[in-house]
Write a protein that holds these residues in place. Structure first.
Motif, PDB file in Angstrom:
ATOM      1  N   GLN A 163      -4.117  28.402   0.480  1.00  0.00           N
ATOM      2  CA  GLN A 163      -2.840  28.311   0.806  1.00  0.00           C
ATOM      3  C   GLN A 163      -2.218  26.936   0.220  1.00  0.00           C
ATOM      4  O   GLN A 163      -2.812  25.965   0.315  1.00  0.00           O
ATOM      5  N   PRO A 164      -0.981  26.927  -0.024  1.00  0.00           N
ATOM      6  CA  PRO A 164      -0.224  25.478  -0.653  1.00  0.00           C
ATOM      7  C   PRO A 164      -0.367  24.555   0.366  1.00  0.00           C
ATOM      8  O   PRO A 164       0.009  24.915   1.777  1.00  0.00           O
ATOM      9  N   ILE A 165      -0.637  23.526   0.229  1.00  0.00           N
ATOM     10  CA  ILE A 165      -0.238  22.119   1.062  1.00  0.00           C
ATOM     11  C   ILE A 165       0.836  21.803   1.190  1.00  0.00           C
ATOM     12  O   ILE A 165       1.503  21.001   0.003  1.00  0.00           O
ATOM     13  N   VAL A 166       1.797  21.888   2.086  1.00  0.00           N
ATOM     14  CA  VAL A 166       3.247  21.610   1.961  1.00  0.00           C
ATOM     15  C   VAL A 166       3.604  20.069   2.529  1.00  0.00           C
ATOM     16  O   VAL A 166       4.800  20.050   2.180  1.00  0.00           O
ATOM     17  N   ALA A 167       2.747  19.477   3.074  1.00  0.00           N
ATOM     18  CA  ALA A 167       3.456  18.460   3.922  1.00  0.00           C
ATOM     19  C   ALA A 167       1.922  17.395   4.037  1.00  0.00           C
ATOM     20  O   ALA A 167       0.750  17.926   3.926  1.00  0.00           O
ATOM     21  N   ASN A 168       2.222  16.111   3.989  1.00  0.00           N
ATOM     22  CA  ASN A 168       1.213  14.974   4.083  1.00  0.00           C
ATOM     23  C   ASN A 168       1.956  13.999   5.049  1.00  0.00           C
ATOM     24  O   ASN A 168       2.933  13.312   4.602  1.00  0.00           O
ATOM     25  N   GLN A 169       1.545  13.951   6.437  1.00  0.00           N
ATOM     26  CA  GLN A 169       2.179  13.095   7.050  1.00  0.00           C
ATOM     27  C   GLN A 169       1.447  11.810   6.986  1.00  0.00           C
ATOM     28  O   GLN A 169       0.297  11.357   7.348  1.00  0.00           O
ATOM     29  N   LEU A 170       2.362  10.431   6.535  1.00  0.00           N
ATOM     30  CA  LEU A 170       1.549   9.481   6.252  1.00  0.00           C
ATOM     31  C   LEU A 170       2.384   8.139   6.987  1.00  0.00           C
ATOM     32  O   LEU A 170       3.438   8.248   7.061  1.00  0.00           O
ATOM     33  N   GLN A 171       1.515   6.893   7.239  1.00  0.00           N
ATOM     34  CA  GLN A 171       2.311   5.889   7.771  1.00  0.00           C
ATOM     35  C   GLN A 171       3.097   5.232   6.696  1.00  0.00           C
ATOM     36  O   GLN A 171       2.575   5.030   5.551  1.00  0.00           O
ATOM     37  N   LEU A 172       4.533   4.948   6.873  1.00  0.00           N
ATOM     38  CA  LEU A 172       5.235   4.496   5.708  1.00  0.00           C
ATOM     39  C   LEU A 172       6.460   4.106   6.599  1.00  0.00           C
ATOM     40  O   LEU A 172       7.393   4.614   7.414  1.00  0.00           O
ATOM     41  N   SER A 173       7.027   2.551   6.328  1.00  0.00           N
ATOM     42  CA  SER A 173       8.170   2.119   6.715  1.00  0.00           C
ATOM     43  C   SER A 173       8.644   0.969   5.667  1.00  0.00           C
ATOM     44  O   SER A 173       7.624   0.826   4.896  1.00  0.00           O
ATOM     45  N   ILE A 174       9.525   0.205   6.027  1.00  0.00           N
ATOM     46  CA  ILE A 174       9.965  -0.693   5.105  1.00  0.00           C
ATOM     47  C   ILE A 174       8.953  -1.955   4.848  1.00  0.00           C
ATOM     48  O   ILE A 174       8.700  -2.424   4.113  1.00  0.00           O
ATOM     49  N   THR A 175       8.420  -2.148   6.101  1.00  0.00           N
ATOM     50  CA  THR A 175       7.331  -3.145   6.206  1.00  0.00           C
ATOM     51  C   THR A 175       5.750  -2.703   5.904  1.00  0.00           C
ATOM     52  O   THR A 175       4.943  -3.627   5.826  1.00  0.00           O
ATOM     53  N   ASN A 176       5.614  -1.306   5.967  1.00  0.00           N
ATOM     54  CA  ASN A 176       4.254  -0.844   5.785  1.00  0.00           C
ATOM     55  C   ASN A 176       4.584   0.192   4.553  1.00  0.00           C
ATOM     56  O   ASN A 176       4.508   1.309   4.680  1.00  0.00           O
ATOM     57  N   ALA A 177       4.680  -0.575   3.380  1.00  0.00           N
ATOM     58  CA  ALA A 177       5.330   0.121   2.286  1.00  0.00           C
ATOM     59  C   ALA A 177       4.279   0.031   0.765  1.00  0.00           C
ATOM     60  O   ALA A 177       4.637   0.156  -0.136  1.00  0.00           O
ATOM     61  N   THR A 178       3.072  -0.190   1.227  1.00  0.00           N
ATOM     62  CA  THR A 178       2.084  -0.378   0.028  1.00  0.00           C
ATOM     63  C   THR A 178       1.956   0.737  -0.761  1.00  0.00           C
ATOM     64  O   THR A 178       1.670   0.818  -1.936  1.00  0.00           O
ATOM     65  N   MET A 179       2.121   1.856  -0.282  1.00  0.00           N
ATOM     66  CA  MET A 179       1.931   3.087  -1.128  1.00  0.00           C
ATOM     67  C   MET A 179       3.157   3.056  -2.097  1.00  0.00           C
ATOM     68  O   MET A 179       2.959   3.785  -3.235  1.00  0.00           O
ATOM     69  N   ILE A 180       4.233   2.404  -1.732  1.00  0.00           N
ATOM     70  CA  ILE A 180       5.295   2.225  -2.770  1.00  0.00           C
ATOM     71  C   ILE A 180       5.066   0.870  -3.597  1.00  0.00           C
ATOM     72  O   ILE A 180       5.293   0.841  -4.980  1.00  0.00           O
ATOM     73  N   THR A 181       4.698  -0.003  -3.185  1.00  0.00           N
ATOM     74  CA  THR A 181       4.670  -1.371  -3.809  1.00  0.00           C
ATOM     75  C   THR A 181       3.389  -1.632  -4.593  1.00  0.00           C
ATOM     76  O   THR A 181       3.691  -2.211  -5.594  1.00  0.00           O
ATOM     77  N   HIS A 182       2.451  -0.763  -4.579  1.00  0.00           N
ATOM     78  CA  HIS A 182       1.149  -1.048  -5.313  1.00  0.00           C
ATOM     79  C   HIS A 182       1.528  -0.572  -6.858  1.00  0.00           C
ATOM     80  O   HIS A 182       0.993  -0.767  -7.724  1.00  0.00           O
ATOM     81  N   GLY A 183       2.522   0.328  -6.825  1.00  0.00           N
ATOM     82  CA  GLY A 183       2.864   0.787  -8.071  1.00  0.00           C
ATOM     83  C   GLY A 183       3.516  -0.147  -9.087  1.00  0.00           C
ATOM     84  O   GLY A 183       3.557   0.116 -10.233  1.00  0.00           O
ATOM     85  N   PHE A 184       3.957  -1.184  -8.496  1.00  0.00           N
ATOM     86  CA  PHE A 184       4.571  -2.240  -9.380  1.00  0.00           C
ATOM     87  C   PHE A 184       3.581  -3.187  -9.861  1.00  0.00           C
ATOM     88  O   PHE A 184       4.000  -3.729 -10.945  1.00  0.00           O
ATOM     89  N   ASN A 185       2.178  -2.992  -9.443  1.00  0.00           N
ATOM     90  CA  ASN A 185       1.312  -3.928  -9.867  1.00  0.00           C
ATOM     91  C   ASN A 185       0.272  -3.338 -10.762  1.00  0.00           C
ATOM     92  O   ASN A 185      -0.888  -3.836 -10.900  1.00  0.00           O
ATOM     93  N   VAL A 186       0.412  -2.475 -11.532  1.00  0.00           N
ATOM     94  CA  VAL A 186      -0.431  -1.742 -12.196  1.00  0.00           C
ATOM     95  C   VAL A 186      -0.960  -2.840 -13.427  1.00  0.00           C
ATOM     96  O   VAL A 186      -0.206  -3.570 -13.995  1.00  0.00           O
ATOM     97  N   ASN A 187      -1.950  -3.197 -13.593  1.00  0.00           N
ATOM     98  CA  ASN A 187      -2.615  -3.966 -14.311  1.00  0.00           C
ATOM     99  C   ASN A 187      -2.575  -5.502 -14.198  1.00  0.00           C
ATOM    100  O   ASN A 187      -2.241  -6.586 -15.287  1.00  0.00           O
ATOM    101  N   MET A 188      -2.140  -5.840 -12.954  1.00  0.00           N
ATOM    102  CA  MET A 188      -1.766  -7.337 -12.646  1.00  0.00           C
ATOM    103  C   MET A 188      -2.969  -7.856 -11.875  1.00  0.00           C
ATOM    104  O   MET A 188      -3.577  -7.434 -11.111  1.00  0.00           O
ATOM    105  N   GLU A 189      -3.413  -9.113 -12.611  1.00  0.00           N
ATOM    106  CA  GLU A 189      -4.473 -10.043 -11.910  1.00  0.00           C
ATOM    107  C   GLU A 189      -4.258 -10.203 -10.640  1.00  0.00           C
ATOM    108  O   GLU A 189      -5.406 -10.032  -9.795  1.00  0.00           O
ATOM    109  N   ASN A 190      -3.432 -10.616 -10.066  1.00  0.00           N
ATOM    110  CA  ASN A 190      -2.899 -11.024  -8.829  1.00  0.00           C
ATOM    111  C   ASN A 190      -2.065 -10.232  -7.956  1.00  0.00           C
ATOM    112  O   ASN A 190      -1.010 -10.764  -7.579  1.00  0.00           O
ATOM    113  N   ALA A 191      -2.265  -9.173  -8.061  1.00  0.00           N
ATOM    114  CA  ALA A 191      -1.685  -8.118  -7.508  1.00  0.00           C
ATOM    115  C   ALA A 191      -1.271  -8.324  -5.950  1.00  0.00           C
ATOM    116  O   ALA A 191      -2.012  -8.638  -5.276  1.00  0.00           O
TER     117      ALA A 191
END
Length: 305
Positions: A163-191
């Protein structure tokens, strides 16, 4: 309210889901008013879990909405299972027993969506697959998803689950946004942000899995809300500034920030306050500009490389 398709399914759902974890804090009349207001506002997607008040929340909800066949056709019900005292359990037997008990408490014969709650490291994908097959063929569950799972954990399930997995419930808010912000720090030494979720945001987008942010107003792990909190003066100043422009509350802007992301997320709100419920729903009509979205992100203390 604006709707989206849930994952790869054809199920149309409101962009804001009503979380029922705290419905046991309301008296009978209050619970009835709350669910009725949600329906009147187009918020007919209700999120549950078998551990919320040990199942009592599902019972209270069913009574408050006066569950019957006519009502059932008008609402979308999601619940979660897999958390037991002192352990997580994705065994076939536990999943099947949990769903039967959920259906009994909700006074219905099917769930629109079943999510597996916190990841069970002892999971055997073939057992989950067997349970899902039984639930689907019996008509007890129509769609399936997960909660708090990484891409590899989902991939492991998909080894056996058809069966398709249609949803993934994850903790996310403006102040808990590492799943978003880590994407800015690819290949950064001091991410400034380290990926602890294996790129779950991009994975869900690539695989048509709807992210359902939980605790969209929280900072830390249930440490409190960031709105009107003296710990976040710069963030609140920026949110208030944007809220004034759109003539809405800061609550509306906090949800609109999540809805602005092109992943087409479905935040799960946990308020039992009717005015705040309405404010959350208003976010469906707000489309923040790119400049506003990034300004709020940076005001939360995030740094671009």
């Amino acid at each position: 309210m604006r709707t989206i398709k849930l994952g790869s399914s054809t199920l149309e759902v409101p962009v804001v889901a009503v979380g029922c974890m705290r419905i046991d804090s309301l008296d009978k009349a209050g619970a009835e008013r709350f669910v009725q207001t949600a329906l009147e506002e187009g918020a007919n997607f209700f999120d549950h879990a078998d551990i919320y008040a040990a199942g009592k929340c599902e019972e209270i909800f069913a009574d408050a909405i006066h569950m019957n066949a006519s009502i059932r056709e008008k609402i979308i019900l999601q619940s979660k299972c897999g958390i037991r005292k002192g352990m997580f359990d994705f065994s076939k037997e536990h999943i099947l027993e949990s769903v039967d008990n959920i259906l009994k408490r909700l006074k219905t014969d099917y769930l629109d969506i079943l999510l597996l709650h916190r990841p069970d490291t002892l999971v055997e994908p073939e057992e989950v697959a067997a349970a899902f097959d039984i639930l689907e063929s019996s008509g007890k569950v129509r769609h399936f998803g997960v909660s708090n799972q990484t891409p590899m954990q989902i991939q492991l399930l998909k080894k056996s689950v058809k069966q398709p997995i249609v949803a993934n419930q994850l903790q996310l808010s403006i102040t808990n946004a590492t799943m978003i912000t880590h994407g800015f720090n690819v290949n950064m030494e001091n991410a400034a942000a380290v990926s602890r979720d294996e790129g779950v945001l991009d994975y869900c987008r690539l695989n048509d899995i709807t992210i359902q942010p939980w605790s969209p107003f929280q900072y830390g792990f249930f440490e409190g809300v960031f709105l009107d909190n003296a710990k976040f003066p710069v963030l609140n100043q920026k949110i208030d500034e944007v809220a004034k422009k759109y003539e809405v509350s800061n609550t509306t802007i906090a949800i609109a920030w999540l809805l602005r992301h092109p992943a087409h997320m479905q935040p799960v709100i946990g308020t039992m306050n009717i005015d705040r419920l309405k404010d959350c729903i208003k976010a469906s009509d707000i489309h923040l500009t790119r400049e506003e979205w990034y300004a709020i992100l940076l005001a939360a203390g995030n740094v671009l490389p």
